[in-house]
Design a protein around this motif. Sequence first.
Motif, PDB file in Angstrom:
ATOM      1  N   MET A   1       0.839  -1.187   0.000  1.00  0.00           N
ATOM      2  CA  MET A   1       0.000   0.000   0.000  1.00  0.00           C
ATOM      3  C   MET A   1       0.878   1.242   0.000  1.00  0.00           C
ATOM      4  O   MET A   1       1.961   1.240   0.560  1.00  0.00           O
ATOM      5  N   ILE A   3       0.709   5.798  -0.142  1.00  0.00           N
ATOM      6  CA  ILE A   3      -0.044   7.055  -0.190  1.00  0.00           C
ATOM      7  C   ILE A   3       0.309   7.737  -1.503  1.00  0.00           C
ATOM      8  O   ILE A   3       1.482   7.940  -1.813  1.00  0.00           O
ATOM      9  N   ASP A  33      -6.512  -0.230  -2.460  1.00  0.00           N
ATOM     10  CA  ASP A  33      -5.761  -0.173  -1.187  1.00  0.00           C
ATOM     11  C   ASP A  33      -5.046   1.165  -1.039  1.00  0.00           C
ATOM     12  O   ASP A  33      -5.079   1.794   0.021  1.00  0.00           O
ATOM     13  N   ASP A  34      -4.393   1.610  -2.121  1.00  0.00           N
ATOM     14  CA  ASP A  34      -3.681   2.894  -2.096  1.00  0.00           C
ATOM     15  C   ASP A  34      -4.657   4.052  -1.896  1.00  0.00           C
ATOM     16  O   ASP A  34      -4.345   5.023  -1.195  1.00  0.00           O
ATOM     17  N   GLU A  37      -5.614   4.202   1.763  1.00  0.00           N
ATOM     18  CA  GLU A  37      -4.500   4.718   2.562  1.00  0.00           C
ATOM     19  C   GLU A  37      -4.335   6.225   2.349  1.00  0.00           C
ATOM     20  O   GLU A  37      -4.122   6.979   3.296  1.00  0.00           O
ATOM     21  N   TYR A  40      -7.387   8.096   4.070  1.00  0.00           N
ATOM     22  CA  TYR A  40      -7.258   8.140   5.534  1.00  0.00           C
ATOM     23  C   TYR A  40      -6.139   9.094   5.958  1.00  0.00           C
ATOM     24  O   TYR A  40      -6.296   9.852   6.912  1.00  0.00           O
TER      25      TYR A  40
END
Length: 188
Positions: A1, A3, A33-34, A37, A40
Amino acid sequence: MAIREILEVPDPRLKTVSTPVTEFDDELRTLVDDMFETMYAAHGIGLAAIQVGVPKRVLVIDLQPEDEDAEPEACDHDGTHHTHQPTKKEPRIFINPEILDPSEETKDYQEGCLSVPDIYADVDRPARCRVRWQDLDGKTHEEVMEGLDAVCIQHEMDHLEGVLFIDHLSRLKRKMVLKKLEKLRKVA
């Protein structure tokens, strides 16, 4: 993962109309998934793939972002003593989403956007809508959404059409918002 960088106005890629997802593979799973991440890390509640530079019809939403620093809180507002736990994450993935049957009734809601940082404005949208989408395995789902769910899904789906929430404002309000954003960038 990982950002990923979130595109911000006036990046022209944000005006791109995203293409449908046809392959439900590991590359798609990595993108999702990225996106979670990235969302968030930016303290957002929704993110469209185009906001990280990928013009695919993919969105992620979590209206319950977890506050990792939150301590359970004691509370006795109802006369009993109990503890509130920190909010749990409720990640949702929408691939190739479509809005069906938007209600004629509208609701005004103050919106913000990770691609238009620190700017908020009231946007009028259908109060309810039926949404059809696919999951990571390509399975189709349908759900009637209202309240913040409806606002968020419509906001994120606008991104798939190259539309930002500020595009719903009058020309004068949009101009004021963009000037404010310019000032904020100069200060930072």
